[in-house]
Design a protein around this motif. Structure first.
Motif, mmCIF file in Angstrom:
data_model
loop_
_atom_site.group_PDB
_atom_site.id
_atom_site.type_symbol
_atom_site.label_atom_id
_atom_site.label_comp_id
_atom_site.label_asym_id
_atom_site.label_seq_id
_atom_site.Cartn_x
_atom_site.Cartn_y
_atom_site.Cartn_z
ATOM 1 N N ARG A 90 0.185 -0.606 -0.086
ATOM 2 C CA ARG A 90 0.154 0.061 0.464
ATOM 3 C C ARG A 90 1.047 1.072 -0.085
ATOM 4 O O ARG A 90 0.399 2.141 -0.922
ATOM 5 C CB ARG A 90 -0.811 0.248 1.476
ATOM 6 N N GLU A 91 1.922 1.414 0.821
ATOM 7 C CA GLU A 91 2.958 2.367 1.126
ATOM 8 C C GLU A 91 3.810 2.459 -0.505
ATOM 9 O O GLU A 91 3.671 3.582 -0.357
ATOM 10 C CB GLU A 91 3.594 2.078 1.429
ATOM 11 N N HIS A 93 1.915 2.053 -3.726
ATOM 12 C CA HIS A 93 1.087 2.019 -4.676
ATOM 13 C C HIS A 93 1.131 3.573 -4.443
ATOM 14 O O HIS A 93 0.617 4.614 -5.032
ATOM 15 C CB HIS A 93 0.097 1.218 -5.245
ATOM 16 N N GLU A 94 0.603 3.518 -3.159
ATOM 17 C CA GLU A 94 -0.082 5.192 -2.341
ATOM 18 C C GLU A 94 -0.098 6.350 -2.882
ATOM 19 O O GLU A 94 0.323 7.500 -2.672
ATOM 20 C CB GLU A 94 -0.994 4.728 -1.271
ATOM 21 N N ASN A 95 1.624 5.945 -2.160
ATOM 22 C CA ASN A 95 2.200 6.901 -0.791
ATOM 23 C C ASN A 95 3.787 7.685 -2.243
ATOM 24 O O ASN A 95 4.523 8.061 -2.058
ATOM 25 C CB ASN A 95 3.110 7.034 0.125
ATOM 26 N N TRP A 98 1.465 6.631 -6.565
ATOM 27 C CA TRP A 98 -0.204 7.929 -6.907
ATOM 28 C C TRP A 98 0.961 9.185 -6.646
ATOM 29 O O TRP A 98 0.105 9.882 -7.522
ATOM 30 C CB TRP A 98 -0.692 7.093 -6.056
ATOM 31 N N GLN A 102 0.512 11.837 -9.377
ATOM 32 C CA GLN A 102 -0.623 13.132 -9.216
ATOM 33 C C GLN A 102 -0.377 14.485 -9.277
ATOM 34 O O GLN A 102 -0.938 15.240 -9.447
ATOM 35 C CB GLN A 102 -1.208 13.395 -7.554
ATOM 36 N N ALA A 153 -2.774 -1.352 -9.529
ATOM 37 C CA ALA A 153 -4.042 -0.694 -8.693
ATOM 38 C C ALA A 153 -4.535 0.584 -8.996
ATOM 39 O O ALA A 153 -5.090 0.826 -9.833
ATOM 40 C CB ALA A 153 -2.520 0.467 -7.905
ATOM 41 N N ARG A 155 -6.548 3.521 -8.859
ATOM 42 C CA ARG A 155 -6.190 4.730 -9.073
ATOM 43 C C ARG A 155 -5.794 4.783 -10.356
ATOM 44 O O ARG A 155 -5.679 5.211 -11.050
ATOM 45 C CB ARG A 155 -6.074 5.625 -8.097
ATOM 46 N N GLU A 156 -4.544 4.307 -10.542
ATOM 47 C CA GLU A 156 -4.096 3.481 -11.654
ATOM 48 C C GLU A 156 -4.693 3.583 -13.039
ATOM 49 O O GLU A 156 -4.581 3.258 -14.001
ATOM 50 C CB GLU A 156 -2.327 3.147 -11.314
#
Length: 266
Positions: A90-91, A93-95, A98, A102, A153, A155-156
Motif C-alpha cells: 500500500r505504501e 502504490h499510494e505514497n 500515485w 498525482q 492498483a 487509481r492507476e
C-alpha cells in the motif's frame, strides 16, 4: 529546476533528471539495461521534480526515456523486497507511485510525452498523465502485469482506463494485450505516430509551439480539463472565476498583437 533524485547504491544508474532549456524543460527517465523501468527511488525522484517545480518562465515540459525506450514498467527486481506485505505494498502504490502521478496530473504546465520503444505498465501510467503524446511507429503499449500475478492498483487503472478507453484497457489488463502505436493513435491516445527517427524533432517543434503561446491560457485550459475529468463543477462555481483574466497583461497583449499584425510577446 535541477536534476532530482537517484536510485539506491545498488542501482546507481537509475535516475530521473531534468534539463531546462529556456521555456522548455526535459524530464528524462533512465534505468540503463532495463528499458527505463521505474525503481522506487525513481518514483520518489519523479515526485520530487514535480513537487518542487519552479515554473517561473516555464511554458512546457517534455517527458522522455533514455536510450530509445520510454519506460518498460516497474523494476521487478525490487518487488520481492516489499510486495508480499499489505502495508508496504500500500505504501508503494499510494505514497510513491500515485503521489508521483498525482503531481504530474496537478502540474499547471503542459506536459508532452516523447514515446519511443517500450511504454508498458508504469510507462503507460506516466504517459496517461501527459497532455500530448507523440510516439514512434515501433512503440509498444501494454500493462501485462496479470502475467506476474497481480493487478494494476485501482487509481492507476482508472487513470489508464480514462486515457486509452474501455476496450484497450480491458484487453491490456485482462488479457495482457500489447498493442502498437497505430492502435493507440486510433483510440485517441496519441496525437501523432511518426517514424522513430522523427519523434524527438517533432516533440521539440510541438514544445516550442506551446512555449510561444500565452502561458496564462495554458494554465486556465489545464484547470478546465482537470475539472472535466473530475466530473465537472457546478455551473455557478465554474463561472465565478472564469473571466478573471479580463484585465491581464497577456490578454491585452494577445489582442493588441493581432490587431497590429505582429507576433505577440508573452
Amino acid at each position: 529546476m535541477t536534476a532530482a533524485g537517484t536510485a539506491s547504491p545498488r542501482r546507481e544508474r537509475a535516475s530521473v533528471s531534468v534539463q531546462r532549456e529556456g521555456a522548455v524543460a526535459v524530464v528524462t527517465l533512465s534505468n540503463a539495461g532495463r528499458l527505463n523501468a521505474m525503481t522506487r527511488a525513481m518514483w520518489r525522484a519523479l515526485l520530487a521534480v514535480f513537487a518542487g517545480l519552479d515554473d517561473a518562465g516555464l511554458r512546457c515540459i517534455v517527458i522522455r526515456g533514455e536510450g530509445g525506450a520510454f519506460c518498460a514498467g516497474g523494476d521487478i527486481s525490487e518487488y520481492p523486497s516489499f510486495r508480499f506485505e499489505e502495508p508496504s505494498l500500500r505504501e508503494f502504490h499510494e505514497n510513491e507511485v500515485w503521489a508521483a502521478l498525482q503531481a504530474l496530473l496537478d502540474c499547471p504546465v503542459p506536459l508532452v510525452a516523447q514515446i519511443e520503444g517500450a511504454c508498458m505498465g508504469a510507462g503507460i501510467e506516466i504517459a496517461s498523465c501527459c497532455d500530448i503524446r507523440i510516439a514512434g511507429a515501433s512503440a509498444k503499449f501494454g500493462a501485462p502485469i496479470a502475467k506476474l500475478g497481480f493487478p494494476m492498483a485501482p487509481r492507476e487503472a482508472a487513470l489508464v482506463h480514462g486515457a486509452i478507453g474501455d476496450v484497450l484497457a480491458r484487453d491490456m489488463l485482462l488479457a495482457a494485450g500489447v498493442h502498437g502505436a497505430q492502435r493507440l493513435y486510433d483510440a485517441g491516445f496519441l496525437l501523432q505516430v511518426l517514424p522513430d527517427n522523427e519523434v524527438a524533432t517533432a516533440v521539440q517543434v510541438h514544445a516550442d509551439r506551446i512555449a510561444a503561446l500565452a502561458p496564462q491560457a495554458a494554465r486556465l485550459h489545464k484547470h478546465t480539463f482537470a475539472m472535466l475529468k473530475a466530473g465537472g463543477p457546478s455551473t455557478e462555481s465554474l463561472l465565478a472565476t472564469a473571466y478573471d483574466y479580463a484585465d491581464s497583461a497577456e490578454h491585452r497583449e494577445g489582442i493588441a498583437a493581432f490587431l497590429a499584425k505582429r507576433t505577440p510577446n508573452f
